[in-house]
Structure formats: C-alpha cells, structure tokens
Write a protein that holds these residues in place. Structure first.
Motif, PDB file in Angstrom:
ATOM      1  N   VAL A   1      22.402  -4.173  12.969  1.00 54.29           N
ATOM      2  CA  VAL A   1      20.943  -4.145  12.909  1.00 54.29           C
ATOM      3  C   VAL A   1      20.388  -5.562  12.879  1.00 54.29           C
ATOM      4  O   VAL A   1      19.381  -5.873  13.532  1.00 54.29           O
ATOM      5  N   ARG A   2      21.044  -6.435  12.116  1.00 50.75           N
ATOM      6  CA  ARG A   2      20.533  -7.797  11.937  1.00 50.75           C
ATOM      7  C   ARG A   2      20.576  -8.606  13.236  1.00 50.75           C
ATOM      8  O   ARG A   2      19.662  -9.387  13.524  1.00 50.75           O
TER       9      ARG A   2
ATOM     10  N   MET B   1      14.784  -0.976  19.956  1.00 50.64           N
ATOM     11  CA  MET B   1      14.607   0.061  18.945  1.00 50.64           C
ATOM     12  C   MET B   1      15.141  -0.397  17.583  1.00 50.64           C
ATOM     13  O   MET B   1      14.524  -0.137  16.544  1.00 50.64           O
ATOM     14  N   GLU B   2      16.280  -1.054  17.574  1.00 51.33           N
ATOM     15  CA  GLU B   2      16.782  -1.611  16.319  1.00 51.33           C
ATOM     16  C   GLU B   2      15.772  -2.598  15.734  1.00 51.33           C
ATOM     17  O   GLU B   2      15.520  -2.610  14.522  1.00 51.33           O
TER      18      GLU B   2
ATOM     19  N   LYS C   1      11.996  -3.805  11.523  1.00 55.14           N
ATOM     20  CA  LYS C   1      10.710  -4.398  11.148  1.00 55.14           C
ATOM     21  C   LYS C   1       9.849  -3.387  10.392  1.00 55.14           C
ATOM     22  O   LYS C   1       9.152  -3.748   9.432  1.00 55.14           O
ATOM     23  N   ALA C   2       9.896  -2.126  10.818  1.00 56.03           N
ATOM     24  CA  ALA C   2       9.136  -1.093  10.117  1.00 56.03           C
ATOM     25  C   ALA C   2       9.626  -0.942   8.687  1.00 56.03           C
ATOM     26  O   ALA C   2       8.825  -0.839   7.743  1.00 56.03           O
ATOM     27  N   ALA C   3      10.938  -0.918   8.489  1.00 52.44           N
ATOM     28  CA  ALA C   3      11.485  -0.763   7.144  1.00 52.44           C
ATOM     29  C   ALA C   3      11.047  -1.907   6.237  1.00 52.44           C
ATOM     30  O   ALA C   3      10.641  -1.681   5.087  1.00 52.44           O
ATOM     31  N   LEU C   4      11.115  -3.123   6.734  1.00 54.26           N
ATOM     32  CA  LEU C   4      10.756  -4.275   5.907  1.00 54.26           C
ATOM     33  C   LEU C   4       9.263  -4.298   5.600  1.00 54.26           C
ATOM     34  O   LEU C   4       8.849  -4.573   4.462  1.00 54.26           O
TER      35      LEU C   4
ATOM     36  N   LYS D   1      21.185   6.281  14.893  1.00 55.49           N
ATOM     37  CA  LYS D   1      20.526   6.186  13.592  1.00 55.49           C
ATOM     38  C   LYS D   1      21.527   5.879  12.480  1.00 55.49           C
ATOM     39  O   LYS D   1      21.147   5.375  11.423  1.00 55.49           O
ATOM     40  N   GLY D   2      22.810   6.162  12.739  1.00 62.33           N
ATOM     41  CA  GLY D   2      23.823   5.837  11.743  1.00 62.33           C
ATOM     42  C   GLY D   2      23.963   4.350  11.494  1.00 62.33           C
ATOM     43  O   GLY D   2      24.519   3.941  10.463  1.00 62.33           O
TER      44      GLY D   2
END
Length: 837
Positions: free
Chosen positions: A613-614, A720-721, A726-729, A785-786
């Motif tokens: 993800v990073r 998408m990642e 960005k949404a989570a943060l 999503k995993g």
C-alpha cells in the motif's frame, strides 16, 4: 506583499498569452499530419479561388464524366484537397484539427498520413464507380443525381478517422462509429449528393482497413451499453430520422433514396391543389401561392412532426418518459399515415411501371419501415426511459395545452367567421369548423372528404396560417418545461428513512436509500427495513434500522407485512448480529459475501506488512498526483464530464450488463450525502474516482463505506491503492473510526468453513459467482482489498422455507442483473466457460 498581489489586473493577459505558445507547440508536435492537412486545404482553396467564388473550382473536381470521360485523371487527387466553397473549407479545417487530430494520436503520424491518402483515394474511386453503375440502372435514375464534379477534403478525413476508431477505447470506438456513420448516412440517404456518398464509401473502407490493422487486439463482437449510453444512441437515431427530411428540404428537396419521405412534410395542401382542375389557372395559381405554398407559417406547420421528433430526441437522451411517448406516437403516426393514404385512394402506386418501381420501394422504406422499426426499438427499450415528470407538472401541462387549444381554436373560428368574405366561396358553420380543426395538423395528417374552403386575404388569412403554428409552439415549450420537472422519490419517505439512518446505522445501511428500494416502517416509525420487490420476493437490503433491543421486533414486523401482501421475505447481506436474531426466529441462512473493514484508530502504513500500500501511495505523491475530496454537485463541468467518461468506458468494456442491487453506479454518486475522492494528475486529468457512503452512531458520522470504484484503462497503476490509503488517513483525522471497503458479492471467506448449506441455492450462488467472475472480477477485487489488512465480516442471505429457495435465487439474479436479456444470459454462461479454460 508578493508580486502577484501587487501586479495590475491586466497583467494576467500577457501571462495567458505566453501560455498559449507552449500549448500550440505541443499541439503541433502531437498532430503534425492534422495540422498539415488543414494548411493544405486552406492553400488549395486560396490557389483555386474557391474561398471567394463558390463553384469556381469545379474544374478540379472528380466524377464519372469529369475524371474518366474527360480524361482529367488528376482530379482524383485534387478533389481530395480542394474545397468547393468557403463553408466546405472551414468545415474541413475544423474536422482536421479536431477529429483527425484525435485519430492521429491513435494511429501515429505515419499511418495517419498513409491512410488519408489510401482511404480517400479508394473511397473516391469506388464512389465514382458506383455512381456510374447506378446511373445505368433505369429504376434508380429518379434518385441518382446528374453528375456534378465532387470537391470534398472531408472524404479522406472520414476514411482515416474510421480506420483510427479500431484503436480507440471501447467507449470512444463505439461513439466514433455510431455517431460518424449516423451523420454520414443522414446526408447520403436524404440529401443524396455525390459528395455524401463518396464520403460514406471512404468511411466504410476505413472501417475495414482499421479492422485489419487492429487484428490480434482483444475485441468483443458486442459491447454492453449503460442505460445512459443506450439513451444517447436511441436519441441519436430519433434525431437522424427527424432531421433527415429537414436536410433534404434545405438541400432543395433532396436526391437521396430516403428523400422521398419529404413529400409528407411539404406545406402544400393536396385538397386545395386538387381544386386547380376546376378553377381558372390564374386564379388557382394566385390563391395557392398566396395561401398555401408561401409563407413561414404553413412551412412551420408542415414540419411540426419533425420538430417534435427533435424535441423528443433531446428528452430521450435524458431518459424522459414524456419524450418516449412523444417519439413513439409521432413515429407510428408518420408510418401509419402513408398506409391510410393507400387505403383511401389518395395515394396510388403502380409498381415497376415506367421505371418507377424502385422509387416506390425506397419511398415505402423511408416512409413506413424506418419509423416503425425505430418505434419498435423504443418500445423494447422502454425501461430505459423511466424518468417521469411530477404528477403536478403533468396536470399543469394538460391544463395549459387544453386551454391553449380551446383559446386558439376559438380565436381562429371567430376571426374566420368575421372574415367570411375573405373565403373563396360561401362557407357554412361546419365548413368553418372543419377549417379550424384542420389548421392544427400538418397538411399530410389531414384526410377530409371533398374540397375545402380557405381564406385569401386579411386577418382571416393571417390567422389561418399562424394560429396552428402558435399552438404547436406552446406544445413544444410545454414539453421542454415538463422535462425539467422530474419526479423524485417521495421526499417524506426518503427523509424518514435517512433520519433513522442518522440515528444509528451499520456500514451497509445507506444502500437502503438507493433508487428501486421500498421501505417498511413499524407503527411507531422507530424501525425500518429497506427492501427490493422482485416478483413476489421481498429482498430486504442490509440490516434493519431499529433502536437497541428492538431488532427482533422489526424482523417479525417486516415478515408479517410481507406475508400479508403475499410476498416471500428474505434478508440479503445481513451481518452476524441480525443473523443470530433471525436464527432465533427459526430462519435458515447461506453465505453470500464478505465485507472487508478497516479500523482507523491508530492506523499507520508503517512497516513491511503495509509495503504493497505504501509504495503506490508514495509513488503517486512523488509524481504529482493529489487526492481531491468533493461531492457530485460541487464538481466542475469538466470534472463531471471526466467522471462520466471513465464510468462509460468501464461499462462499455464489458460484454455483460451493468449490475445493480448492492453495487452502485453513476446515479448513486449524485446523492448529497455521498463523498467523492478523485485521483487528479498534475495536468488536472482525473485518473480514478471512488465514492464513500456515510454511517452514523448517535447522530455522528463514525464510518464510511466504499462503493463506486472506477479508473481509466490507460491510466497509471496504483491509483486505487493511492485513493483508499488517502481516504483512510484523511477520514482518520476527521474522527471516523471505521472504514468499510464494502462487501464482495457472492464471495466466501476463505478461512471460514461452511457446513449444511442448502444444495440448490448454494449451487446457484456459486454458479452465479463463477459466471460473473471473469467479467466483473469479484474474487480478484476481494484479494485486492486484502492488501489493506482488513478484518472480515461475513454477509448472509436468510430465508424461512427451503421450498422458497428457487424463487429467492431467481430474485437475487434479477436484482443484480435487472436489464439482462436472454442473449446476455447466454453471454454470461459463455464467459464463465471461457473463464475456466
């Protein structure tokens, strides 16, 4: 204070002008062939004098006589670069700098230059050959124009662009071909000039050449249209049928094979013209010229059906049911009228006599077959046009039109009665009544018996010519006004459900607000269940909304409500808590999906476990991509257009229908409670878009659920990642505690063993999952999503009676694929088979 702040207001203009230079240089570098083609056309027009002398360059034109009989072989080259007028030159330059430039970016400069020459020359030579052959066929002479040398630089452009369409994305490939051939066919079939036929021939050759060049690329024989795209394409066809006769009229009556339909839209009244046999020729000519064949009023009244079709096409594009009614009515009336004319003897056809047989066949196709086929297509696709006007607006339009007709008819009758002396003979009350009613219909739509009276001067003539036109102007204005008064879901009911959502809801509760769902409420209004009725099965969507401790009561109440109405209740995509209550009530269940959830408190993307993800997040930020929060109503026109284009491309790239039920589409993005997160590049181009639905706890938003996910097929990887990270943060900073990546429909938790599943329904759901996987990639999405290390929440379908499983299974299939036809279900099975190989 910065320099920007102290600069004079006019200083922006030089900076903007300076920005034009780099843009022009980039444009020239990317489109050298398109720019060169435009320059050549302008130079040829100036050299031959066609810019200021229309028709003066015909010596450079090509045709059967000009090229072969006269021996001017070079005209096959000059005809492709010399325009015949200033208008033709402007149109050619505009098409070269826009459409051809797009084709050049798809093909490359070398292939574009080669295809301009090859398709243009081949189209011209084949067109000339077909023109010569058609002229030798006696039956076709009525619809084949005598030769006028052709000068048309758009011919090679049409061929090259159609060849380039083979390399476009699925959406734009279909748009280029359908819109392009619709316009080309419009001019060829109605106007019928040789230029139009040569242009159409070049486009057909370009289409074939493009298919050969693109051989080996992944292609499907048919691509699914979204509802929006289907509406647009049908609206385009209606617009072509409506504007075709207008094109023929403007071009002097037209010589195309379908231009014979123009006879139905002329301003001549056959009944009045029939009197010429019994009236002195001079009197007849004067009165007919003054009263029937001259003036804007009769001309406008004659083309009223065509105007209504164009107005209907505008509404069809927006999915308006009123436009659908207007289009079907006008098309059927236009097709039935010639048949009525045949039945009552007004139209006499002696086929295949004196070489007129082909003309009558073409007349029948243009006047009867095409309108009926298009009307049938609209009837088949009627579900696409479900946007209705409000009952209040519909009543208002009915009142206005009734009042307008009565007022116009009364005024016309009164003026005619007062001006009786202006008529060509004595008229009775019934004569005046007949004249009044006839003036509200185009001449082709009236079939009176015997001859009719008409005024020849004064106010009676003015009213005779214009009252009907005034009424139809009111009709058109009323229809356009009705398009803007769209019927929305019951605001009170929707607001009531949303109020309960805001009190407290689970991650999937917002699905209950989507169009197509109904709502059940307890007697005190404190409990609610959103459900979708499919046949006699009521599929409840997500968990019920109920205060603490009252969920079992809500489940029983909804079940009793369904039984009372003769429906089969079923709960779809419910979580473990609701499922336990249903099991306690004696219900059975089967897994139907898995929801992936991220807990936001303390979330960081540090450590090796978050590397997948990073890395995309860091790379996107380094390359200048930004994550922009917005809502649909806040988007600019450019942003909204890009989002629509991304979605249309995604839908068009699948041979299978767009899914619904628990999977949102573009329509759900317009909800004001839904937030959008866009991945925007440094050039302001949107590369990907996601949508997020809220969930509440005690009136506060504590969670967001991912719904809509789309990205450009030619965009960079990792978008998408980037957006989800960005949404989570960002949402973590706003105080949200839960981020749901939504459920994976028809998927299983691989770590959970399922025992005792009912074989029939379980087999059906597994089959449906296998069928949809190659096309929609639910399993691959689940694996994607995993990456975000979520926790898994099983989703279940609960039912009461195993004997009801076949009906419930069919209802689930219809809910996910509401628009699937039998042909598409076969495509589903074929896709599943190919996916296994």
């Amino acid at each position: 204070m910065s320099e920007t702040a102290t600069a004079a207001p006019g200083a922006r203009t030089p900076s903007r002008l300076r920005a034009v230079g780099p843009y022009l240089r980039r444009y020239l570098a990317r489109n050298p062939v398109a720019v060169s083609a435009a320059v050549i056309v302008i130079a040829a027009a100036a050299a031959t004098g066609s810019l200021w002398n229309d028709g003066g360059a015909l010596v450079w034109g090509a045709g059967p006589l000009a090229t072969f009989a006269s021996g001017r072989w070079w005209t096959v080259l000059t005809a492709l670069v010399v325009p015949d007028s200033a208008v033709d030159a402007a149109a050619s330059v505009l098409l070269a700098l826009t459409v051809l430039a797009y084709g050049e970016r798809l093909l490359g400069a070398r292939r574009t230059a080669l295809l301009l020459a090859v398709t243009g020359l081949a189209g011209l030579l084949l067109g000339i050959g077909l023109h010569a052959v058609a002229w030798t066929v006696t039956d076709l002479r009525p619809v084949v124009a005598a030769e006028v040398p052709v000068l048309d630089p758009t011919t090679p452009i049409a061929g090259a662009v159609m060849a380039a369409s083979a390399f476009a994305t699925t959406l734009w490939r279909r748009r280029l071909r359908l819109v392009g051939f619709a316009l080309l066919a419009l001019f060829a079939l109605y106007a019928g000039d040789a230029d139009s036929w040569y242009r159409l021939t070049a486009a057909a050759i370009g289409l074939a050449v493009g298919a050969v060049l693109a051989r080996g690329r992944e292609r499907r024989s048919w691509h699914r249209s979204s509802t929006r795209e289907s509406r647009t394409l049908l609206a385009l066809l209606v617009a072509v049928v409506g504007s075709g006769p207008i094109v023929a009229l403007v071009s002097g009556g037209g010589r195309g094979p379908l231009s014979l339909v123009v006879d139905a839209y002329t301003q001549y009244d056959d009944e009045v013209l029939a009197q010429c046999g019994t009236v002195a020729a001079s009197v007849c000519d004067e009165q007919v010229a003054l009263l029937m064949t001259r003036g804007a009023g009769p001309a406008l009244l004659a083309i009223t059906p065509l105007v209504l079709l164009l107005v209907a096409a505008w509404g069809l594009r927006q999915g308006r049911r009123a436009a659908w009614v207007v289009a079907v009515f006008v098309l059927v009336a236009s097709a039935v009228l010639p048949l009525v004319s045949l039945a009552d003897g007004r139209l006499r056809i002696d086929p295949w006599v004196d070489g007129s047989g082909a003309e009558y066949v073409l007349w029948a196709i243009a006047s009867v077959v095409i309108p009926l086929v298009l009307a049938a297509a609209l009837v088949i696709a009627r579900a696409r046009f479900s946007v209705r006007a409000t009952p209040k607006a519909a009543k208002a339009v009915a009142v206005v039109l009734t009042g307008a007709f009565l007022a116009c008819a009364t005024t016309l009758f009164a003026v005619e009665a007062i001006g009786k002396r202006a008529f060509d003979r004595e008229v009775s009350f019934f004569d005046l009544l007949s004249v009044t009613l006839r003036r509200f219909l185009p001449p082709a739509f009236t079939h009176p018996g015997g001859s009719t009276a008409f005024p020849h001067s004064g106010p009676a003539l003015f009213a005779y010519q214009w009252i009907g036109v005034l009424f139809w102007i009111i009709v058109v204005a009323s229809i356009l006004w009705l398009y803007r008064r769209v019927q929305r879901p019951d605001a009170g009911d929707d607001g009531r459900y949303r109020d309960l959502l805001r009190r407290g809801s689970d991650t999937l509760g917002f699905l209950g607000t989507w169009s197509g769902n109904r709502h059940w409420y307890s007697e005190d209004g404190e409990c609610a269940v959103a459900y979708r009725l499919s046949g006699d099965v009521a599929l409840a969507v997500a968990d019920p909304l109920a205060p603490a401790g009252r969920r079992p009561e809500a489940l029983r109440g909804f079940t009793d409500y369904c039984v009372e109405h003769g429906w089969i209740p079923a709960f779809y995509s419910v979580h473990a808590d609701t499922l336990r209550d249903l099991v306690d009530l004696g219900w059975r269940h089967v897994p139907v999906g898995v929801e992936t959830v991220m807990d936001l408190p303390g979330l960081t993307f540090a450590g090796k476990a978050w590397q997948k993800v990073r890395q995309p997040l860091t790379r996107a930020e380094r390359e200048g991509y930004t994550a922009v929060w917005s809502r649909w109503h806040e988007l600019t026109v450019s942003q909204a257009s890009q989002v629509v284009a991304i979605d249309e491309e995604w839908v068009a790239d699948r041979a299978l229908p767009e899914m619904g039920f628990t999977l949102g589409s573009l329509d759900e993005l317009r909800d004001r409670d839904v937030r959008l997160l866009l991945a925007v590049g440094p050039d302001e181009r949107i590369e990907a878009v996601t949508s997020w639905m809220p969930s509440w706890t005690d009136g506060e938003i504590t969670g967001w659920t991912l719904d809509f996910m789309r990205r450009r097929t030619d965009g960079p990887n990792g978008m998408m990642e980037f957006l989800i990270a960005k949404a989570a943060l960002q949402l973590q900073e706003e105080g949200a505690t839960l981020l749901s990546l939504s459920g994976a429909p028809l998927a299983d938790d691989p770590e959970e063993a399922v025992e005792g599943d009912p074989a029939p329904l379980r087999a059906l759901l597994r089959w449906l999952a296998e069928v949809l996987e190659p096309a929609y990639g639910f399993a691959s999405l689940f694996r994607f999503k995993g990456k975000f290390r979520p926790r898994y929440r099983p989703l279940a379908l609960a039912y009461r009676d195993p004997l009801q499983l076949p009906g419930i299974g069919a209802a689930v299939g219809r809910a996910y694929l509401p628009d699937a036809s039998r042909r598409e279900m076969v495509a589903l099975a074929r896709t599943a088979w190919e996916g296994r190989r």
